[in-house]
Scaffold this motif. Structure first.
Motif, PDB file in Angstrom:
ATOM      1  N   ARG A 319       1.054   0.674  -9.690  1.00 50.42           N
ATOM      2  CA  ARG A 319       2.496   0.526  -9.566  1.00 50.42           C
ATOM      3  C   ARG A 319       3.047  -0.280 -10.731  1.00 50.42           C
ATOM      4  NH1 ARG A 319       5.120   1.636  -4.892  1.00 50.42           N
ATOM      5  NH2 ARG A 319       6.661   0.051  -5.403  1.00 50.42           N
ATOM      6  N   ILE A 320       4.216   0.148 -11.213  1.00 54.56           N
ATOM      7  CA  ILE A 320       4.793  -0.478 -12.402  1.00 54.56           C
ATOM      8  C   ILE A 320       5.207  -1.911 -12.135  1.00 54.56           C
ATOM      9  CG2 ILE A 320       7.071   0.465 -11.876  1.00 54.56           C
ATOM     10  CD1 ILE A 320       7.569   0.620 -14.857  1.00 54.56           C
ATOM     11  N   ASP A 321       5.673  -2.229 -10.919  1.00 53.05           N
ATOM     12  CA  ASP A 321       6.092  -3.595 -10.645  1.00 53.05           C
ATOM     13  C   ASP A 321       4.905  -4.547 -10.675  1.00 53.05           C
ATOM     14  OD1 ASP A 321       4.987  -2.418  -8.470  1.00 53.05           O
ATOM     15  OD2 ASP A 321       6.418  -3.199  -7.005  1.00 53.05           O
ATOM     16  N   GLY A 346      12.431  -1.971 -21.853  1.00 53.78           N
ATOM     17  CA  GLY A 346      11.902  -0.661 -21.511  1.00 53.78           C
ATOM     18  C   GLY A 346      12.491  -0.111 -20.235  1.00 53.78           C
ATOM     19  N   GLU A 347      11.910   1.010 -19.792  1.00 54.26           N
ATOM     20  CA  GLU A 347      12.402   1.711 -18.610  1.00 54.26           C
ATOM     21  C   GLU A 347      12.337   0.825 -17.365  1.00 54.26           C
ATOM     22  OE1 GLU A 347      13.965   5.084 -16.659  1.00 54.26           O
ATOM     23  OE2 GLU A 347      13.609   4.767 -18.787  1.00 54.26           O
ATOM     24  N   PHE A 348      11.282   0.006 -17.260  1.00 53.60           N
ATOM     25  CA  PHE A 348      11.140  -0.831 -16.072  1.00 53.60           C
ATOM     26  C   PHE A 348      12.245  -1.864 -16.006  1.00 53.60           C
ATOM     27  CE2 PHE A 348       9.562  -4.888 -14.387  1.00 53.60           C
ATOM     28  CZ  PHE A 348       9.374  -4.519 -13.073  1.00 53.60           C
ATOM     29  N   ALA A 349      12.530  -2.541 -17.133  1.00 49.59           N
ATOM     30  CA  ALA A 349      13.574  -3.570 -17.124  1.00 49.59           C
ATOM     31  C   ALA A 349      14.934  -2.964 -16.799  1.00 49.59           C
ATOM     32  CB  ALA A 349      13.611  -4.275 -18.484  1.00 49.59           C
ATOM     33  N   GLU A 350      15.227  -1.794 -17.369  1.00 53.29           N
ATOM     34  CA  GLU A 350      16.499  -1.148 -17.076  1.00 53.29           C
ATOM     35  C   GLU A 350      16.580  -0.754 -15.598  1.00 53.29           C
ATOM     36  OE1 GLU A 350      16.895   2.114 -19.718  1.00 53.29           O
ATOM     37  OE2 GLU A 350      16.805   0.882 -21.531  1.00 53.29           O
ATOM     38  N   ARG A 351      15.473  -0.264 -15.062  1.00 52.64           N
ATOM     39  CA  ARG A 351      15.465   0.139 -13.659  1.00 52.64           C
ATOM     40  C   ARG A 351      15.646  -1.061 -12.744  1.00 52.64           C
ATOM     41  NH1 ARG A 351      10.238   3.243 -11.771  1.00 52.64           N
ATOM     42  NH2 ARG A 351      10.817   4.456 -13.618  1.00 52.64           N
ATOM     43  N   GLN A 352      15.009  -2.194 -13.098  1.00 48.53           N
ATOM     44  CA  GLN A 352      15.152  -3.389 -12.282  1.00 48.53           C
ATOM     45  C   GLN A 352      16.591  -3.892 -12.286  1.00 48.53           C
ATOM     46  OE1 GLN A 352      12.361  -3.298 -10.370  1.00 48.53           O
ATOM     47  NE2 GLN A 352      12.184  -5.504 -10.575  1.00 48.53           N
TER      48      GLN A 352
END
Length: 535
Positions: A319-321, A346-352
């Motif tokens: 899992r990315i988190d 990245g994609e994770f920071a934007e999604r968070q």
């Protein structure tokens, strides 16, 4: 008195018979809600969250973004682009291929001659998935080039949001390139040791060889030359100087002063270039300056006033988190010099960030909805009844996603919101009808009131569910075809949610209303002070 059609009377008799037995056992209704919510929670881990909430639109016109290493010449880019264009035209199902290299005069694209685009049109009768896979296979056969196959909408999104194939990006800020590179290498090594990171790489600055002229101040002064004079003369002879423009047949040609090609083929040729002095004589460039080839960055990346270097990480099997937490922990163990720091992008920071914003507005909406329900019913208990039974209405939508593609997308979210709206409306109308029968028509509170109100609301509830479901059947039958990338998952969720929300409003809400409202009535009858405290 209005006479119902025979079919409706038959449905009401059967519905009343079943509901009467459910009302006698109120625990069944509570157990049904609990089981439905439990099933929904158990199904959630099996659902997949896509890298983007937007689905992959199956458009027939594709854009292949094509970029070579900085410094790649225009003839080389034309050769490669012409070759890949021929290969793409040979793919069955490809109707046409159009390409361009560089940018036109006055274009708004900030690209050089090492970048280009290919527009590939797929025949409407061709197999979309197979043809696109073949196109991506041809494009991926050219190593060393950055390439990206996009749809028209994806290309428009790319213009306003830079692409990020990697889910996690660590950006290191600082001033000196060598320090940035050293810290980036250290961070990459730490990221590579994290479980779930398949590849960690440094997006280094691309350097190309460039001729550097370092003026010898003492030698230049002996000939009466200033450093700026030497640099301007050397740049004019070696690189050229635009001195005007020539207009002919609606075309613009630059007029450039430049040394003859045979005079600038090597370092020795550049050292032998003659520089005019104020006295009218000429002196060799090599006599007043040192000429050498040095690596020079082609692009200086900076954010506001700070230079930066990125370390990207690709993730698989975890899992990315969880990976992101390990990345933050590893960054905390890296010692950065003064005025150097790192952040996770990245994609994770934007999604968070998007999830935090969505959660904030969702909580505000939940509170507002609950207050509106309380204002409508005049009771906290009845407001809680509708509010707490709504999640069980979504279980059918969750199960429908589970048996289809198991992916939560934008269309799925729209479907869940629609199911919530339908279930909430039916529940509010049902409870309002109970209150109307009691207050306006003198119906005594009890099982008889609940049975009568539920039978009278049977037709509207079934009509809402059946008309909505029938309208969605064509989308379900058509499947996930081009043009239905959002409508199809939305229809799947709504159709599944209609089943559970209808069962909820027909069999669960009436039984729970009798239980909740009975206790509310007792408190209300005990006196104004006690009732006010209970509500």
């Amino acid at each position: 008195e209005k006479r119902e059609p025979p079919v409706v009377r038959w449905l009401q008799r059967g519905y009343g018979w079943v509901l009467e037995r459910i009302i006698r056992r109120s625990l069944w209704a509570s157990a049904a809600v609990a089981i439905a919510v439990l099933i929904g929670f158990l199904a959630l881990p099996f659902l997949k969250h896509g890298e983007s909430m937007l689905p992959e639109f199956q458009e027939r016109d594709l854009l292949v973004y094509w970029e070579g290493p900085p410094g790649t010449s225009h003839p080389e880019m034309v050769r490669i682009t012409s070759r890949v264009s021929r290969e793409l035209r040979a793919i069955p199902g490809v109707r046409s291929v159009i390409s361009h290299v560089g940018r036109a005069v006055g274009s708004d694209q900030a690209v050089d001659v090492h970048a280009g685009e290919l527009w590939v049109s797929i025949d409407p009768n061709a197999d979309y998935e197979a043809t696109r896979a073949a196109i991506e296979g041809v494009v991926s056969g050219y190593p060393g080039l950055y390439r990206e196959v996009l749809t028209y909408l994806g290309e428009k999104l790319r213009e306003v949001r830079p692409p990020s194939d990697d889910l996690i990006t660590v950006r290191i800020y600082g001033e000196d390139f060598e320090v940035l590179r050293a810290k980036a290498d250290e961070v990459a090594q730490r990221l590579a040791s994290i479980d779930g990171v398949t590849e960690a790489r440094v997006v280094d600055q691309v350097e190309i060889p460039q001729v550097e002229v370092q003026v010898d101040l003492a030698a230049a002064q002996r000939h009466g030359l200033k450093p700026g004079d030497v640099r301007r003369a050397a740049a004019t002879l070696a690189s050229g100087l635009v001195v005007g423009h020539l207009f002919e047949e609606q075309k613009v040609f630059e007029v450039v002063v430049w040394a003859a090609p045979e005079k600038r083929q090597s370092i020795s040729d550049i050292e032998n270039l003659l520089i005019d002095t104020p006295s009218g004589d000429q002196v060799r460039l090599g006599d007043i300056a040192s000429v050498r080839i040095t690596p020079t960055p082609t692009v200086i990346r900076h954010d506001t006033a700070l230079r930066y270097m990125d370390v990207t990480a690709s993730i698989s099997g975890r899992r990315i988190d969880a990976v992101a937490r390990d990345v933050e922990e590893q960054l905390g163990q890296v010692s950065f010099p003064l005025e150097y720091h790192a952040t996770v992008l990245g994609e994770f920071a934007e999604r968070q960030a998007a999830q935090r914003t969505l959660l904030t507005f969702a909580l505000a909406a939940v509170v507002l909805i609950f207050l509106l329900l309380q204002a409508s019913f005049g009771s906290w208990r009845l407001a809680a009844l509708i509010f707490l039974t709504l999640p069980s209405a979504l279980v059918g939508g969750v199960l429908a996603v589970l048996v289809s593609d198991r992916t939560i997308s934008l269309g799925s979210l729209v479907g869940f919101l629609t199911v919530l709206g339908i279930a909430g409306r039916n529940g509010i109308m049902l409870l309002s009808h109970y209150q109307h029968l009691e207050r306006e028509e003198g119906e005594v509170f009890g099982p008889g009131l609940v049975l009568r109100g539920a039978r009278e609301r049977l037709s509207p509830i079934l009509m809402t569910a059946s008309t909505t479901g029938l309208a969605l059947v064509p989308l379900i039958v058509a499947g996930s075809i081009p043009g239905h990338e959002i409508e199809y998952p939305m229809a799947v969720v709504i159709l599944g949610g209609l089943v559970t929300s209808t069962l909820l409003n027909l069999f669960v809400v009436p039984s729970l209303y009798l239980h909740f409202a009975r206790r509310w009535k007792r408190v209300e009858d005990s006196g104004p002070a006690t009732a006010g405290a209970a509500d």
